[in-house]
Design an enzyme around this catalytic site. Structure first.
Site, PDB file in Angstrom:
ATOM      1  N   CYS A 191      33.531  26.783  40.125  1.00 10.36           N
ATOM      2  CA  CYS A 191      32.250  26.082  40.212  1.00 10.36           C
ATOM      3  C   CYS A 191      32.256  25.065  41.348  1.00 10.36           C
ATOM      4  O   CYS A 191      32.818  23.978  41.213  1.00 10.36           O
ATOM      5  CB  CYS A 191      31.939  25.401  38.883  1.00 10.36           C
ATOM      6  SG  CYS A 191      30.405  24.452  38.907  1.00 10.36           S
ATOM      7  N   CYS A 215      30.558  21.741  40.610  1.00 12.78           N
ATOM      8  CA  CYS A 215      31.351  20.848  39.761  1.00 12.78           C
ATOM      9  C   CYS A 215      32.482  20.182  40.555  1.00 12.78           C
ATOM     10  O   CYS A 215      32.749  18.997  40.386  1.00 12.78           O
ATOM     11  CB  CYS A 215      31.993  21.610  38.606  1.00 12.78           C
ATOM     12  SG  CYS A 215      30.915  22.788  37.801  1.00 12.78           S
ATOM     13  N   ASP A 216      33.156  20.947  41.395  1.00 15.37           N
ATOM     14  CA  ASP A 216      34.432  20.482  41.938  1.00 15.37           C
ATOM     15  C   ASP A 216      34.465  20.268  43.459  1.00 15.37           C
ATOM     16  O   ASP A 216      35.460  19.782  43.986  1.00 15.37           O
ATOM     17  CB  ASP A 216      35.543  21.479  41.549  1.00 15.37           C
ATOM     18  CG  ASP A 216      35.696  21.578  40.037  1.00 15.37           C
ATOM     19  OD1 ASP A 216      35.481  20.558  39.369  1.00 15.37           O
ATOM     20  OD2 ASP A 216      36.000  22.671  39.528  1.00 15.37           O
TER      21      ASP A 216
END
Ligand code: NAP
Length: 305
Positions: free
Chosen positions: A131, A134-135
């Site tokens: 993701c 997300c990261d």
């Protein structure tokens, strides 16, 4: 006879449980094969509102679980292997049990497809991610690689250039599957470099060091090479977890449950779907939680009628 059975225990299912339990519906939640869902595969979550310093993914899910239990959700650690949604009351099967229920909330999520090498799993959340939203932020000024040749890979690679100095896109063929517009965007981005006809054989690193590099292999010549990167994003698609619902509920061409606009209602009255199992677009914990809340409220209103 249950008022509500919730299938799945990611942010969508647990939020539906919190709302349904607080509405006195005494929901039964069946956790599934991966209790807590995809967030249990991550480390630090910095974009879930309410945690100024961030929170570890597994801890966030544990807190949500506690919150659902506190208001009277019954949680069963098992997985649903069959449902009957074409008859009423609905029937849900898990372990050696058959449960009848007035409403069903489906929150079985989706699973990111993985390359299938051992080191990928070992370093998941420690430099390997599925993701970028997300990261990506953790890779400011770093060099990273993205695997895949579809729209997801182009989108993630393009997004990651906001942070990384170089993004290597590693694709197993020499033509992309991605749409023309996404290809053009990636080709014209000076920070993206393509590595064609190549697969990742091994991810180098440890949980302590994170990812330090990749061992690559040319598909046609089997020639091996090393690539120094600080992170690997696997973007080869997702599979919605809808196998047990096939033939019983309307799915789109990729297998995601179809919900009505601005709603979690499915084509079956009394069955609601929330989270990633009905969302190929946003796939965020906070949007999953939001639709979990919607599902519980819609189910409660449906029961009142
Ligand atoms: P996809 O279109 O199925 O593409 C998957 C890519 O990963 C393909 O290039 C495939 O290679 C590669 N791949 C699959 N398994 C692999 C493996 N084991 N090892 C290495 N590479 C592997 O999946 P997606 O990109 O997630 O897209 C899914 C759907 O969502 C598509 O319809 C897409 O258009 C849509 N989508 C749209 C947007 C957008 O418009 N903004 C963004 C994301 C997704 P091959 O090409 O060799 O098969």
């Amino acid at each position: 006879m249950r008022n509500m059975v919730i299938i799945g225990s990611g942010p969508a299912g647990l939020t539906a449980a919190v709302y349904a339990a607080r509405a006195n519906l005494q929901p039964l939640l069946i956790e599934g094969k991966e209790p807590g869902g995809q967030l249990t595969l991550t480390t630090l979550v910095e974009n879930y509102p309410g945690f100024g310093e961030g929170i570890m993914g597994p801890q966030l899910m544990e807190e949500m679980r506690k919150q659902a239990l506190r208001f009277g959700t019954e949680i069963v650690t098992s997985y649903v292997y069959a449902v009957k949604l074409k008859e009423y009351p609905f029937r849900v099967y898990f372990a050696d049990q058959e449960v009848t229920t007035k409403t069903v909330v489906i929150s079985t999520g989706s699973s990111a497809k993985l390359i299938g090498i051992e080191s990928e799993l070992q370093l998941m959340g420690h430099g390997v991610s599925t993701c970028a939203t997300c990261d990506g932020f953790f890779y400011r000024g770093r060099e990273i690689a993205v695997v895949g040749g579809g729209d997801s890979a182009m989108e993630e690679a393009t997004f990651l250039t906001k942070f990384a100095t170089t993004v290597f896109v590693i694709h197993r063929r020499d033509v992309l599957r991605a749409s023309k517009i996404m290809q053009d965007r990636a080709f014209s981005n000076p920070k993206i470099q393509f590595i064609w006809d190549t697969v990742v054989d091994h991810v180098v690193g440890t949980k302590e060091t994170g990812v330090t590099g990749l061992k690559l292999k040319k598909v046609k010549t089997l020639e091996a090479s090393d690539l120094k990167v600080d992170g690997l994003f696997v973007a080869i698609g997702h599979n919605p977890n809808t196998d047990i619902f096939k033939g019983q509920i309307d799915l789109d061409s990729h297998g995601y449950i179809k919900t009505q606009p601005d709603s979690t209602r499915t084509n079956i009255p009394g069955v609601f779907a929330c989270g990633d199992v009905q969302d190929p677009v946003f796939r965020q914990a906070v949007t999953a939680a939001g639709t979990g809340c919607m599902a519980a409220i819609e189910a409660e209103r449906w029961l009142e009628h």
